[in-house]
Design an enzyme around this catalytic site. Structure first.
Site, short mmCIF file in Angstrom:
data_model
loop_
_atom_site.label_atom_id
_atom_site.label_comp_id
_atom_site.label_asym_id
_atom_site.label_seq_id
_atom_site.Cartn_x
_atom_site.Cartn_y
_atom_site.Cartn_z
N GLU A 144 5.67 -3.33 1.16
CA GLU A 144 5.70 -3.02 -0.28
C GLU A 144 4.95 -1.71 -0.44
O GLU A 144 3.73 -1.66 -0.30
CB GLU A 144 4.93 -4.11 -1.05
CG GLU A 144 5.77 -5.10 -1.79
CD GLU A 144 4.87 -6.02 -2.61
OE1 GLU A 144 4.28 -5.55 -3.60
OE2 GLU A 144 4.75 -7.19 -2.24
N GLY A 195 0.82 -1.21 0.00
CA GLY A 195 0.00 0.00 0.00
C GLY A 195 0.85 1.25 0.00
O GLY A 195 2.01 1.24 -0.43
N CYS A 234 1.99 0.91 -8.32
CA CYS A 234 3.11 1.46 -7.56
C CYS A 234 4.33 1.64 -8.46
O CYS A 234 5.20 2.45 -8.17
CB CYS A 234 3.43 0.58 -6.35
SG CYS A 234 3.69 -1.15 -6.73
#
Length: 472
Positions: free
Chosen positions: A231, A208, A265
């Site tokens: 992560e 997140g 991401c």
């Protein structure tokens, strides 16, 4: 007794209610996991592997239904939702292979000194906190390695995509893994905080935002006994240097910046372009972006990207674009709300070269900032001007320049003439700085799902004393 809270999920593309469920009881779920874990950990590795392979078969049975659910709850196009389900299935064999390679047993005989053994043990109860952008694939990437290693798992999905999380846990339960070993925790930030802090949780596997990841890290700073794998996001640079293949470069840029509506991401956030190539490259990128279709998951023709996750996110992105514009940015392609009532936004491009202080934040959506530079060292310095360090890509250049780029760039994923996104599950995945805590996921997830135990062993006690003892 207070009534249980209800969590409701809405489809981004339509605004329709999709799913609702009651918030879970953290203490009860953790107690069940703790009770179920021992028998699972004691089961043979071959049994655990067989059961996760059955999980893959269960996913295959519901492949279309699962993809439709992902598409509806995230808003991503159906073609992309299908690739996510395929990744969930492919992750099984990758995780089996990774466990054998990363946590294999070793035995060394040492004659009179007995033998030395290396084996691995599971941690216990693992909390998996999933994101909304890949609500099946990314949690699954933690869950499968954890289960193969012998851990019990509690999935707390994003409050924006609980239906996909519920479906994922249902598929695990259907394959024969005991229900207490894989459980679902529905809830919001409060349930997430309680799960992370629970004394009977042995590990926290999080995907997140950096903001939440850092809060988890701070919360658990005094608990070294808990394994924590973070992560987090990225402010990822893409550098474009000398290349005659302008159309190919533009395609790589658009794929990197706007796939999944920029909600990856690893998405390219900053495009750093050599000044002599600027006009040609930006012209081609703008032309290609103008042709990009934004639409709902099941539209025909199929859209390239769907809406962002919700109206609050869409508002935040448009406000961020206006902030950049009012602080020295020059619009190349404006970000617009395409529907007032739904979170569809147009992909945006803005030149921020003239900004005195470019904000180092992850703008999680289809917003690409462009920076013009004149030499290669300046390009690398600009790419490294971030607290994040997840993904970086060089487009163009020669082998010597790529070697310099690779050696000097601060990122866990460094590509050449490839997008910043689309990393393989068969390789480690992770970053440095605000992007992670040096516990890469994907193929290396096995490393944080089991801990090494070294043993020296003899079948009978054998010892003698020497220096420092009186004669008998």
């Amino acid at each position: 007794m207070a009534a249980a809270q209800t969590l409701v999920s809405f489809e981004p593309a339509t605004g329709a209610e999709l799913w609702r469920g009651e918030h879970g009881n953290v203490d009860r779920i953790v107690a069940t996991a703790r009770k179920s874990w021992a028998a699972w950990a004691a089961s043979p590795l071959a049994t655990r592997i067989e059961l996760v392979r059955r999980f893959s078969n269960e996913v295959l049975k519901d492949q279309q239904e699962f993809a439709e659910l992902i598409a509806r709850e995230t808003g991503k196009p159906m073609w992309e939702a299908r690739t996510e389900v395929e990744a969930v299935m492919a992750k099984v064999e990758i995780s089996v292979r990774a466990y054998a390679e990363r946590t294999g047993q070793r035995k060394l005989d040492s004659a009179l000194q007995g033998s030395a053994a290396l084996r691995h043990k599971p941690h216990g109860v693992m909390a998996v906190l999933g994101p909304y952008n890949f609500p099946a694939h990314l949690p699954n990437g933690h869950m499968l390695p954890a289960l193969i290693a012998g851990n019990a798992v509690i999935l707390k999905p994003s409050e924006k995509t609980p239906a996909v999380g519920a479906k994922l846990v249902e598929l695990f339960n259907r394959c024969g893994i005991p229900e207490g070993v894989v459980q679902l925790l529905i809830g919001g930030p409060e349930e997430g905080k309680a799960l992370v802090a629970h004394p009977d949780v042995n590990g926290v596997l999080f995907t997140g935002s950096a903001q939440v990841g850092i809060a988890i890290n701070r919360k658990l700073a005094t608990e070294p006994g808990k394994i924590v794998a973070l992560e987090m996001g990225g402010n990822n640079p893409m550098v474009v240097w000398d290349t005659p293949k302008i159309a190919d470069a533009a395609a790589l840029i658009v794929q990197s910046a706007f796939t999944t509506a920029g909600q990856r991401c690893t998405a390219a956030r900053r495009l750093i372009v050599k000044d002599t190539m600027y006009d040609e490259v930006i012209g081609e990128v703008r032309s290609l972006t103008d042709r990009l279709i934004v639409g709902a998951p099941f539209d025909e023709p199929a859209p390239f990207m769907g809406p962002v996750i919700d109206n609050a996110t869409a508002d935040q992105l448009t406000e961020s674009f206006l902030y950049l514009l009012s602080n020295g940015g020059k619009a190349i392609r404006h970000m617009r709300r395409l529907r007032e009532d739904l979170p569809f936004v147009s992909p945006a491009i803005i030149d921020t070269t003239a900004m005195a202080d470019r904000p180092d934040v992850e703008l999680f959506g289809p917003l690409l900032q462009v920076i013009k530079v004149s030499d290669f060292d300046e390009a690398i310095a600009e790419a490294n001007r971030t607290r994040f360090g997840l993904s970086a890509s060089l487009v163009g250049g020669n082998p010597q320049q790529y070697n310099r780029f690779w050696a000097n760039i601060r990122a866990g994923i460094v590509n050449w003439n490839r997008p910043t996104n689309g990393a393989s599950s068969a390789a480690p995945f992770g970053g440095i700085g605000f992007s992670g805590n040096h516990r890469p996921a994907a193929f290396y997830a096995a490393d944080y799902c089991a801990y090494p135990v070294t043993s020296t062993e003899m079948e009978q006690p054998r010892a003698s004393v020497g220096v420092g003892f009186k004669g008998s």
